[in-house]
Write a protein that holds these residues in place. Structure first.
Motif, PDB file in Angstrom:
ATOM      1  N   GLN A 288      -2.126   3.777 -10.446  1.00 23.67           N
ATOM      2  CA  GLN A 288      -1.724   2.888  -9.359  1.00 23.67           C
ATOM      3  C   GLN A 288      -1.088   3.673  -8.220  1.00 23.67           C
ATOM      4  O   GLN A 288      -1.397   3.431  -7.037  1.00 23.67           O
ATOM      5  CB  GLN A 288      -0.743   1.834  -9.882  1.00 23.67           C
ATOM      6  CG  GLN A 288      -1.387   0.668 -10.608  1.00 23.67           C
ATOM      7  CD  GLN A 288      -0.394  -0.425 -10.923  1.00 23.67           C
ATOM      8  OE1 GLN A 288       0.764  -0.160 -11.259  1.00 23.67           O
ATOM      9  NE2 GLN A 288      -0.817  -1.670 -10.810  1.00 23.67           N
ATOM     10  N   ARG A 289      -0.191   4.603  -8.568  1.00 22.42           N
ATOM     11  CA  ARG A 289       0.460   5.424  -7.531  1.00 22.42           C
ATOM     12  C   ARG A 289      -0.567   6.280  -6.798  1.00 22.42           C
ATOM     13  O   ARG A 289      -0.517   6.394  -5.559  1.00 22.42           O
ATOM     14  CB  ARG A 289       1.529   6.314  -8.163  1.00 22.42           C
ATOM     15  CG  ARG A 289       2.769   5.564  -8.636  1.00 22.42           C
ATOM     16  CD  ARG A 289       3.920   6.530  -8.901  1.00 22.42           C
ATOM     17  NE  ARG A 289       3.577   7.517  -9.906  1.00 22.42           N
ATOM     18  CZ  ARG A 289       3.780   7.357 -11.206  1.00 22.42           C
ATOM     19  NH1 ARG A 289       4.323   6.236 -11.653  1.00 22.42           N
ATOM     20  NH2 ARG A 289       3.453   8.303 -12.065  1.00 22.42           N
ATOM     21  N   ASP A 290      -1.487   6.875  -7.538  1.00 23.28           N
ATOM     22  CA  ASP A 290      -2.517   7.704  -6.900  1.00 23.28           C
ATOM     23  C   ASP A 290      -3.403   6.866  -5.990  1.00 23.28           C
ATOM     24  O   ASP A 290      -3.776   7.321  -4.897  1.00 23.28           O
ATOM     25  CB  ASP A 290      -3.379   8.378  -7.980  1.00 23.28           C
ATOM     26  CG  ASP A 290      -2.612   9.431  -8.757  1.00 23.28           C
ATOM     27  OD1 ASP A 290      -1.532   9.847  -8.290  1.00 23.28           O
ATOM     28  OD2 ASP A 290      -3.085   9.827  -9.850  1.00 23.28           O
ATOM     29  N   GLN A 294      -3.725   7.393  -2.031  1.00 19.60           N
ATOM     30  CA  GLN A 294      -5.030   7.607  -1.423  1.00 19.60           C
ATOM     31  C   GLN A 294      -5.301   6.572  -0.341  1.00 19.60           C
ATOM     32  O   GLN A 294      -5.845   6.897   0.728  1.00 19.60           O
ATOM     33  CB  GLN A 294      -6.106   7.544  -2.502  1.00 19.60           C
ATOM     34  CG  GLN A 294      -7.494   7.896  -1.982  1.00 19.60           C
ATOM     35  CD  GLN A 294      -8.528   7.891  -3.093  1.00 19.60           C
ATOM     36  OE1 GLN A 294      -8.213   7.633  -4.251  1.00 19.60           O
ATOM     37  NE2 GLN A 294      -9.768   8.178  -2.735  1.00 19.60           N
ATOM     38  N   HIS A 295      -4.879   5.332  -0.624  1.00 23.15           N
ATOM     39  CA  HIS A 295      -5.076   4.263   0.368  1.00 23.15           C
ATOM     40  C   HIS A 295      -4.255   4.519   1.618  1.00 23.15           C
ATOM     41  O   HIS A 295      -4.732   4.342   2.762  1.00 23.15           O
ATOM     42  CB  HIS A 295      -4.688   2.908  -0.250  1.00 23.15           C
ATOM     43  CG  HIS A 295      -4.838   1.754   0.691  1.00 23.15           C
ATOM     44  ND1 HIS A 295      -3.814   1.318   1.514  1.00 23.15           N
ATOM     45  CD2 HIS A 295      -5.908   0.952   0.964  1.00 23.15           C
ATOM     46  CE1 HIS A 295      -4.233   0.309   2.233  1.00 23.15           C
ATOM     47  NE2 HIS A 295      -5.504   0.048   1.909  1.00 23.15           N
ATOM     48  N   ASP A 296      -3.004   4.966   1.421  1.00 23.49           N
ATOM     49  CA  ASP A 296      -2.144   5.255   2.567  1.00 23.49           C
ATOM     50  C   ASP A 296      -2.705   6.414   3.385  1.00 23.49           C
ATOM     51  O   ASP A 296      -2.684   6.379   4.635  1.00 23.49           O
ATOM     52  CB  ASP A 296      -0.724   5.597   2.089  1.00 23.49           C
ATOM     53  CG  ASP A 296      -0.016   4.385   1.486  1.00 23.49           C
ATOM     54  OD1 ASP A 296      -0.480   3.247   1.739  1.00 23.49           O
ATOM     55  OD2 ASP A 296       0.976   4.580   0.754  1.00 23.49           O
ATOM     56  N   GLU A 297      -3.191   7.456   2.684  1.00 20.89           N
ATOM     57  CA  GLU A 297      -3.783   8.588   3.394  1.00 20.89           C
ATOM     58  C   GLU A 297      -5.001   8.176   4.204  1.00 20.89           C
ATOM     59  O   GLU A 297      -5.203   8.617   5.336  1.00 20.89           O
ATOM     60  CB  GLU A 297      -4.171   9.682   2.389  1.00 20.89           C
ATOM     61  CG  GLU A 297      -2.993  10.426   1.784  1.00 20.89           C
ATOM     62  CD  GLU A 297      -2.280  11.277   2.813  1.00 20.89           C
ATOM     63  OE1 GLU A 297      -2.942  11.752   3.760  1.00 20.89           O
ATOM     64  OE2 GLU A 297      -1.054  11.467   2.686  1.00 20.89           O
TER      65      GLU A 297
END
Length: 310
Positions: A288-290, A294-297
């Motif tokens: 979930q954190r990854d 990735q979504h934020d990036e």
């Protein structure tokens, strides 16, 4: 004299450890062969043989009782295969039938024996739930020797067992005698079951075959690693269960051995690195954190590209 310093207890403890190791190792074979229920059926099927052997010799000698148990269990195994081959009944249903019929017959025979003169003093009731404290030194020698033989059977032919379990057709092509391996598998399974029926009991012996193997599966994908871990779990379960049962007069050994094995299973279920509940939860949170990172990036990259356009 304390329990720990008793020579008889020490021998019983050693035999229980060997039984646990043998059960854990052969339980791994049964797990991968997808025949865990077979061990339950054959352990229950052994009871009539124990009682009939006692009725013949009129004496509680473990070696003769083991022979009777083995013949009864082998008959049960043959009937399971015969029912599966000659009828439309599936294997699990055949196992359930044999388990119920043989165990019911064993209880009836046991009741008859207990009502005869001296029969209620035979101690055959200990074969239901197991009572290691009732074993004499000769019983311990017999049990330990047979357990060691089962362990050697697996260790010596480890590569052959691996081929037999995971690719029987390829093994046959290499010249491995698969029918003989089938026979050795049944013989080894029956031997493992019958040597533990006095210490663990016919009802709970299957648990000592199944639980350590399942527990080990939560820690590794390796067949060899699983077998080693299963042997360790089985050995410690036998030791802890025997020690606890020796603390009280008449405490059955089988339930304490199974509860010890269950403790290992619960720890494996929660903390096991392969599909353990806590491990899966931690892995899920990490994913979930990854995914969020990735979504934020990706969002930042899109915003930057959009901001740079005229």
């Amino acid at each position: 004299m304390s329990v720990l310093s008793s020579i008889n207890f020490q021998w019983v403890l050693v035999s229980a450890i060997l039984l646990g190791v043998a059960s854990g190792m052969f339980g791994t074979l049964a797990y991968w062969k997808k025949q865990s229920l077979m061990s339950d059926a054959l352990s229950h099927a052994a009871l009539p043989g124990v009682v009939i052997a006692f009725m013949i010799i009129q004496e509680k000698q473990l070696l003769f009782l083991i022979v009777g148990a083995a013949l009864s269990a082998l008959l049960g195994a043959w009937l399971i295969y015969a029912i599966r081959s000659a009828t439309r009944i599936k294997e699990d249903a055949a196992m359930g039938i044999i388990l119920s019929v043989f165990f019911g017959g064993g209880i009836v025979l046991l009741t008859i024996v207990n009502r005869t003169a001296g029969g209620n003093q035979s101690g055959l009731d200990t074969f239901i739930f197991g009572q290691a404290a009732s074993m004499v030194r000769q019983d311990v020698y017999t049990m330990a020797a047979l357990a060691a033989a089962v362990i050697l059977l697996i260790v010596i032919a480890f590569k052959e067992w691996k081929l037999y379990l995971f690719d029987a057709d390829f093994a046959k092509g290499l010249g491995l005698p698969v029918p003989i391996m089938n026979g050795l598998y049944v013989f080894g399974l029956v031997t493992t079951i019958v040597i533990g029926i006095q210490a663990v009991g016919v009802i709970l012996m299957a648990a000592l075959l199944i639980i350590p193997a399942v527990s080990a599966r939560y820690w590794t994908h390796s067949f060899k690693g699983m077998m080693v871990l299963s042997a360790v779990f089985g050995g410690f379960s036998g030791a802890f269960g025997t020690f606890i049962s020796a603390q009280g007069a008449g405490w059955p050994t089988g339930p304490f051995i199974v509860l010890s094995a269950t403790a290992f299973f619960l720890v494996s279920l929660v903390f096991g690195k392969e599909k353990g509940l806590l491990t899966e939860r931690i892995e899920f949170k990490k994913q979930q954190r990854d995914a969020r990172a990735q979504h934020d990036e990706e969002a930042k990259r899109i915003a930057a590209e959009g901001g740079g356009q005229p």
